[in-house]
Design an enzyme around this catalytic site. Sequence first.
Site, PDB file in Angstrom:
ATOM      1  N   ASP A  88       2.920  24.684 -11.023  1.00  0.00           N
ATOM      2  CA  ASP A  88       4.352  24.628 -11.312  1.00  0.00           C
ATOM      3  C   ASP A  88       5.044  25.564 -10.334  1.00  0.00           C
ATOM      4  OD1 ASP A  88       6.935  24.703 -12.231  1.00  0.00           O
ATOM      5  OD2 ASP A  88       6.451  25.293 -14.279  1.00  0.00           O
TER       6      ASP A  88
ATOM      7  N   CYS B  90      12.328  19.214  -8.700  1.00  0.00           N
ATOM      8  CA  CYS B  90      10.929  19.405  -9.077  1.00  0.00           C
ATOM      9  C   CYS B  90      10.086  18.159  -8.867  1.00  0.00           C
ATOM     10  CB  CYS B  90      10.821  19.879 -10.526  1.00  0.00           C
ATOM     11  SG  CYS B  90      11.597  18.790 -11.744  1.00  0.00           S
TER      12      CYS B  90
ATOM     13  N   HIS C 202      11.475  18.422 -16.528  1.00  0.00           N
ATOM     14  CA  HIS C 202      10.723  19.226 -15.565  1.00  0.00           C
ATOM     15  C   HIS C 202       9.472  18.445 -15.181  1.00  0.00           C
ATOM     16  CE1 HIS C 202       9.734  22.658 -13.253  1.00  0.00           C
ATOM     17  NE2 HIS C 202       8.704  23.056 -13.989  1.00  0.00           N
TER      18      HIS C 202
END
Length: 226
Positions: free
Chosen positions: A102, A28, A84
């Site tokens: 996201d 991520c 994250h």
Amino acid sequence: MATSNLDSSTSIMESVEIPRFHHTPFYCEENVYLLCKKLSADGIAKSDGSDLFVIFISNEHKQIPLWHQKASHRADGVILWDYHVICMQKRKDSNLPHLVWDLDSSLPIPSPLSTYVSETIRPSFQLFSEFQRFFRIVHAPIFLHSFASDRRHMKDSAGNWVHPPPSYDVIVAEDGTMHNLNEYIDMSPADVVKSIGDDTKNDVLAQRLGVLVSESQLEEFFSLVF
């Protein structure tokens, strides 16, 4: 990033291309790095990325629950990440909501910040203290100059990949630093800002690691200082 024991599946997702944006599952931080560059290059964000903010989500225990995540195998999309990373875009028009990008979310991409908070972070859901989430807010232009990852965190003790890496070269910071991801995801309650104000904004715009805010301060930060 990696999942914890909330989701016992060990299946590895294949790399996929989300329309317009490169996406490698479980990387991520690199996805957001490339996302910021593309949003700026395509004119979706300012050319210098000054309206973009990178947000690292984690805690001392490296266990954070988030909902509506594609990697989840549960109906509600909840998963327990060690950390994250998302991107928040400040809108030029103050009447328009800030946007969250996201690429791991099953929500519309992007989503308004308030929607993302209520659906993905779910502050109304009572969590045990070890699952409380902290948010490191870093200005994207600083992040793009300073971030580095040689992907060492994605190898096991024998040197094997836990999840397949992206095909492109590792990210090296402008000063030659090869790896500093750990500095971004190292979070402690003691480092959370005491209050939100102009000094908090100035720190985000100047500090390499930005500022660390609590769950209750996240929306307050963007509503008060921008």
